[in-house]
Design an enzyme around this catalytic site. Structure first.
Site: not given
Ligand code: NAD
Length: 474
Positions: A207, A279, A377
């Site tokens: 990422g 979310c 959250e």
């Molecule tokens: P996360 O932020 O931990 O991970 C999301 C993605 O980002 C994963 O693929 C992860 O590997 C990647 N990632 C992690 N560190 C990174 C970095 N430094 N740089 C780039 N990418 C990186 O989130 P999660 O735990 O997978 O999902 C849950 C979160 O997602 C909750 O906060 C939820 O509210 C949010 N969410 C938002 C929506 C929306 O549409 N607003 C929808 C679903 C989930």
């Protein structure tokens, strides 16, 4: 056991440049369910180069070519829908009825919606002497979370393809299976080489490499707020567009003119769906303070009625996604008790009779909006009920949040419900339920800055070009 150790780059499934694997854990059993490869920056470079090459031809493809392709993807998706749903259940623990139901239906809906939007989308518009053109932004990095994997992946891939962009998908490490099957679907459907690429691995590696990459023009990210902030920082040096879909702490206001028991029960059941890992979940339930006793009885009955167990069995709720999520949720439940919230259902630990798997008890608190459990959250099946004095107070509580993603209003008088919905500072509000694939979805405040779904979702992937002098001045 699933063995998904290849990436999809330049139209082929390929081995990582440097072999490195990680086990994937089934959250319901705590057993290893398969293996994926963890990519490196070199894999990202290879995928970005393929996407850059493919952009030259895909960016000038015709609308007819792109609608044909989306149609072929939709057909292949439908053919493998059951498989996708089973993968979702295995990777993140949603009950099979949900994995093979709403989870896969959402993905399919986004592909079908993009296809319909594309048929009539105006990519060119003459305005006086000027031609305004909407052109594909370029190579896109798509970074997705694990909680609704097919929804969040398809809502990015479909408009990116429809607008003529090329892309690199970085699926969540915790839930990588459905994305791998989706890559097979796209391959079989005939996506041209390099248009879609996928590299699995750690967010902090894959990422971050995408976010910093000089040849990536745009990042679309769905996930947590801290990671969204980090991505913006990583992307800053290359001035790329960053679309963020982040977390929420959405309020559900039950108005005084409606059936308290039915609406509180509905909101409580809704909160427990997908184990609270949504979310836009209505995690703060606002009820008239004068009717709190009635609301407590309904919420407790609804939460206690949610059956929890093996997601391949006949239960309403499965586990949460991982041990670390389980521990975070347990900490919040303890915090709620410590800060004086009243526990009316659920509580710490696993549900009775379950001693394995990351299962959480459907939990309901009565609290106040200043408590940590009402401000942060939790991302688990934990609901906080808060009493309000009058409508102004309800709106004030709803808006007193760092987030602004979803919102819900239940009420008989549609005029009042509409008025309340207009006063809530969030990107999406549901008045007495409803569902619409064409309604834009995204957040105010710390819930993000993007808008996905339907026609608004196209704008994320388009640049606006003005060609002045296209028409001679009259
Ligand atoms: P996360 O932020 O931990 O991970 C999301 C993605 O980002 C994963 O693929 C992860 O590997 C990647 N990632 C992690 N560190 C990174 C970095 N430094 N740089 C780039 N990418 C990186 O989130 P999660 O735990 O997978 O999902 C849950 C979160 O997602 C909750 O906060 C939820 O509210 C949010 N969410 C938002 C929506 C929306 O549409 N607003 C929808 C679903 C989930």
């Amino acid at each position: 056991m699933r063995n998904y150790t290849q990436f999809y780059i330049d139209g082929a499934f390929v081995d990582p440049i440097t072999p490195k694997t990680a086990e994937v854990i089934n959250p319901a059993t705590e057993a290893v369910s398969g293996t994926i490869s963890l990519g490196s920056e070199a894999d990202v470079d290879k995928a970005v180069a393929a996407a850059r090459r493919a952009f030259a031809s895909w960016s000038v493809s015709t609308v007819a070519e792109r609608t044909d392709l989306l149609g072929a993807i939709l057909a292949e998706y439908e053919r493998r829908e059951r498989e996708l749903g089973e993968a979702v259940t295995e990777e993140m623990g949603a009950p099979l009825s949900l994995g093979c139901g709403f989870h896969t239906l959402l993905g399919k809906g986004h592909i079908g919606t993009a296809l319909e939007v594309l048929k009539t989308y105006k990519f060119e518009e003459e305005r006086g002497v000027t031609m305004i053109r909407k052109e594909p932004i370029g190579v896109c990095g798509l970074i997705t979370p694990w909680n609704w994997p097919m929804n969040q992946t398809c809502v990015k891939i479909a408009p990116a393809l429809a607008t003529g962009c090329t892309m690199i998908l970085k699926p969540p490490q915790l839930a990588p299976y459905s994305a791998q099957i989706l890559a097979e679907i796209l391959h079989t459907a005939g996506v041209p080489a390099g248009v879609f690429n996928m590299v699995q691995g750690a967010g902090s590696v894959i990422g971050a490499a995408l976010s910093r990459h000089k040849d990536v023009d745009m990042i679309s990210f769905t996930g947590s707020e801290p990671v969204g902030v980090q991505i913006q920082k990583d992307a800053a040096d290359t001035v790329k567009r960053v679309g963020l879909e982040l977390g929420g702490k959405s309020a559900w206001i039950v108005l005084d003119d409606t059936s308290m028991a039915a609406n509180v029960a509905g909101a409580t059941g809704g909160m427990m769906g997908n184990s609270g890992q949504t979310c836009s979940a209505g995690s703060r339930l606002l009820v008239p303070a004068a009717r709190m006793e009635e609301a407590i009885a309904a919420a407790a009955e609804a939460a206690n009625g949610v059956t929890v167990g093996d997601p391949t069995g006949n239960f309403a709720m499965g586990p949460v996604v991982s041990k670390s999520q389980y521990n975070i949720i347990q900490d919040y439940i303890t915090k709620g008790i410590d800060e004086g919230a009243t526990l009316i259902a659920g509580g710490p630990g696993r549900p009775e009779g379950i001693d394995k798997g990351w299962f959480v008890r459907p939990t309901v608190f009565v609290g106040t909006n200043d408590m940590v459990i009402a401000r942060e959250e939790i991302f688990g099946p934990v609901l906080v009920m808060i009493g309000y004095d009058d409508l102004d107070h309800a709106v004030e509580i709803a808006n007193d949040s760092d987030f602004g993603l979803g919102g819900y209003v239940s009420g008989e008088d549609l005029g009042v419900a509409r008025d309340v919905s207009k006063r809530m500072r969030t990107g999406a509000i549901w008045v007495n339920g409803g569902f619409d694939f064409n309604a834009p979805f995204g957040g105010y405040k710390r819930s993000g800055n993007g808008r996905e779904w339907g026609v608004e979702g196209f704008a994320e992937y388009l640049e606006t070009k003005a060609i002045v002098g296209w028409n001679a001045a009259g």
